[in-house]
Design a protein around this motif. Sequence first.
Motif, PDB file in Angstrom:
ATOM      1  N   GLY A 190       0.803  -1.215   0.000  1.00  0.00           N
ATOM      2  CA  GLY A 190       0.000   0.000   0.000  1.00  0.00           C
ATOM      3  C   GLY A 190       0.836   1.265   0.000  1.00  0.00           C
ATOM      4  N   SER A 191       2.141   1.170   0.301  1.00  0.00           N
ATOM      5  CA  SER A 191       3.021   2.343   0.307  1.00  0.00           C
ATOM      6  C   SER A 191       3.412   2.712  -1.115  1.00  0.00           C
ATOM      7  CB  SER A 191       4.298   2.058   1.107  1.00  0.00           C
ATOM      8  OG  SER A 191       4.004   1.767   2.440  1.00  0.00           O
ATOM      9  N   THR A 192       3.477   4.013  -1.381  1.00  0.00           N
ATOM     10  CA  THR A 192       3.945   4.490  -2.683  1.00  0.00           C
ATOM     11  C   THR A 192       5.461   4.544  -2.669  1.00  0.00           C
ATOM     12  OG1 THR A 192       1.944   5.798  -2.988  1.00  0.00           O
ATOM     13  CG2 THR A 192       3.846   6.403  -4.325  1.00  0.00           C
ATOM     14  N   ILE A 193       6.069   4.053  -3.752  1.00  0.00           N
ATOM     15  CA  ILE A 193       7.519   3.986  -3.844  1.00  0.00           C
ATOM     16  C   ILE A 193       7.964   4.535  -5.194  1.00  0.00           C
ATOM     17  CG2 ILE A 193       7.500   1.614  -4.726  1.00  0.00           C
ATOM     18  CD1 ILE A 193      10.001   1.111  -2.947  1.00  0.00           C
ATOM     19  N   GLU A 194       9.087   5.235  -5.201  1.00  0.00           N
ATOM     20  CA  GLU A 194       9.640   5.805  -6.433  1.00  0.00           C
ATOM     21  C   GLU A 194      11.113   5.411  -6.534  1.00  0.00           C
ATOM     22  OE1 GLU A 194      10.482  10.122  -8.556  1.00  0.00           O
ATOM     23  OE2 GLU A 194       9.576  10.050  -6.569  1.00  0.00           O
ATOM     24  N   VAL A 195      11.533   5.013  -7.733  1.00  0.00           N
ATOM     25  CA  VAL A 195      12.943   4.707  -7.965  1.00  0.00           C
ATOM     26  C   VAL A 195      13.657   6.017  -8.268  1.00  0.00           C
ATOM     27  CG1 VAL A 195      14.601   3.496  -9.440  1.00  0.00           C
ATOM     28  CG2 VAL A 195      12.465   2.380  -8.780  1.00  0.00           C
ATOM     29  N   ILE A 196      14.707   6.314  -7.520  1.00  0.00           N
ATOM     30  CA  ILE A 196      15.488   7.530  -7.699  1.00  0.00           C
ATOM     31  C   ILE A 196      16.645   7.274  -8.657  1.00  0.00           C
ATOM     32  CG2 ILE A 196      16.848   9.321  -6.540  1.00  0.00           C
ATOM     33  CD1 ILE A 196      13.811   9.260  -5.845  1.00  0.00           C
ATOM     34  N   ARG A 197      17.416   6.224  -8.380  1.00  0.00           N
ATOM     35  CA  ARG A 197      18.515   5.883  -9.285  1.00  0.00           C
ATOM     36  C   ARG A 197      18.897   4.430  -9.103  1.00  0.00           C
ATOM     37  NH1 ARG A 197      23.882   5.743  -7.569  1.00  0.00           N
ATOM     38  NH2 ARG A 197      24.094   6.049  -5.340  1.00  0.00           N
ATOM     39  N   ARG A 198      19.565   3.913 -10.132  1.00  0.00           N
ATOM     40  CA  ARG A 198      20.050   2.535 -10.131  1.00  0.00           C
ATOM     41  C   ARG A 198      21.560   2.569 -10.302  1.00  0.00           C
ATOM     42  NH1 ARG A 198      16.212  -1.367 -12.355  1.00  0.00           N
ATOM     43  NH2 ARG A 198      17.994  -2.238 -13.450  1.00  0.00           N
ATOM     44  N   ALA A 199      22.282   1.990  -9.376  1.00  0.00           N
ATOM     45  CA  ALA A 199      23.741   1.940  -9.479  1.00  0.00           C
ATOM     46  C   ALA A 199      24.125   0.986 -10.608  1.00  0.00           C
ATOM     47  CB  ALA A 199      24.351   1.484  -8.166  1.00  0.00           C
ATOM     48  N   PRO A 200      25.223   1.270 -11.306  1.00  0.00           N
ATOM     49  CA  PRO A 200      25.652   0.387 -12.394  1.00  0.00           C
ATOM     50  C   PRO A 200      26.195  -0.953 -11.873  1.00  0.00           C
ATOM     51  CG  PRO A 200      27.257   2.130 -12.048  1.00  0.00           C
ATOM     52  CD  PRO A 200      26.090   2.422 -11.141  1.00  0.00           C
ATOM     53  N   LEU A 201      26.352  -1.882 -12.802  1.00  0.00           N
ATOM     54  CA  LEU A 201      26.959  -3.185 -12.513  1.00  0.00           C
ATOM     55  C   LEU A 201      26.215  -3.955 -11.428  1.00  0.00           C
ATOM     56  CD1 LEU A 201      30.689  -2.055 -12.611  1.00  0.00           C
ATOM     57  CD2 LEU A 201      29.356  -3.105 -14.448  1.00  0.00           C
ATOM     58  N   ASN A 202      24.900  -3.978 -11.528  1.00  0.00           N
ATOM     59  CA  ASN A 202      24.062  -4.701 -10.559  1.00  0.00           C
ATOM     60  C   ASN A 202      24.215  -4.204  -9.133  1.00  0.00           C
ATOM     61  OD1 ASN A 202      22.352  -6.339 -11.923  1.00  0.00           O
ATOM     62  ND2 ASN A 202      23.675  -8.125 -11.874  1.00  0.00           N
ATOM     63  N   GLY A 203      24.522  -2.926  -8.987  1.00  0.00           N
ATOM     64  CA  GLY A 203      24.622  -2.312  -7.668  1.00  0.00           C
ATOM     65  C   GLY A 203      23.240  -2.071  -7.094  1.00  0.00           C
ATOM     66  N   PRO A 204      23.166  -1.416  -5.949  1.00  0.00           N
ATOM     67  CA  PRO A 204      21.878  -1.188  -5.281  1.00  0.00           C
ATOM     68  C   PRO A 204      20.987  -0.186  -6.020  1.00  0.00           C
ATOM     69  CG  PRO A 204      23.639  -0.087  -4.105  1.00  0.00           C
ATOM     70  CD  PRO A 204      24.285  -0.889  -5.190  1.00  0.00           C
ATOM     71  N   ILE A 205      19.738  -0.176  -5.612  1.00  0.00           N
ATOM     72  CA  ILE A 205      18.730   0.722  -6.170  1.00  0.00           C
ATOM     73  C   ILE A 205      18.326   1.694  -5.068  1.00  0.00           C
ATOM     74  CG2 ILE A 205      16.401   0.867  -7.114  1.00  0.00           C
ATOM     75  CD1 ILE A 205      16.805  -1.984  -8.171  1.00  0.00           C
ATOM     76  N   GLN A 206      18.340   2.987  -5.385  1.00  0.00           N
ATOM     77  CA  GLN A 206      17.890   3.996  -4.434  1.00  0.00           C
ATOM     78  C   GLN A 206      16.411   4.250  -4.678  1.00  0.00           C
ATOM     79  OE1 GLN A 206      19.944   7.749  -4.659  1.00  0.00           O
ATOM     80  NE2 GLN A 206      18.715   8.646  -3.027  1.00  0.00           N
ATOM     81  N   VAL A 207      15.609   4.119  -3.625  1.00  0.00           N
ATOM     82  CA  VAL A 207      14.168   4.339  -3.722  1.00  0.00           C
ATOM     83  C   VAL A 207      13.737   5.378  -2.693  1.00  0.00           C
ATOM     84  CG1 VAL A 207      13.683   2.020  -4.591  1.00  0.00           C
ATOM     85  CG2 VAL A 207      13.625   2.430  -2.139  1.00  0.00           C
TER      86      VAL A 207
END
Length: 76
Positions: free
Chosen positions: A36-53
Motif C-alpha cells: 500500500g506504500s507508494t515507492i519511487e525509484v530515484i537511481r540505479r547503481a551500475p553493474l548490478n549495484g543497489p537501487i535507491q528508492v
Amino acid sequence: MTPLDQLKPRMRGTIHDLHVGKELARRMAGLGLRPGSTIEVIRRAPLNGPIQVRIGHTDLMLRRNEAAQISICLAV
C-alpha cells in the motif's frame, strides 16, 4: 505486477506484496516498505549495484536481489 528491480529511475508505483521471509519482511516494514506504500525509484547503481528508492520523505538503498522480491503496481 512488476518487480521493483525492473523499474527505471523516476518510475513510481504502489507496493503490492513482499515475497520475502518473516525476518526480512519485518525489517522492511520497519523501513516503510509495506503493501500500500507508494515507492519511487530515484537511481540505479551500475553493474548490478543497489537501487535507491524513496518512500514518502525517506530515501533507501536496496540490494537488487531484495528489490526483485517486491511486487509493484505501476502508477498511471
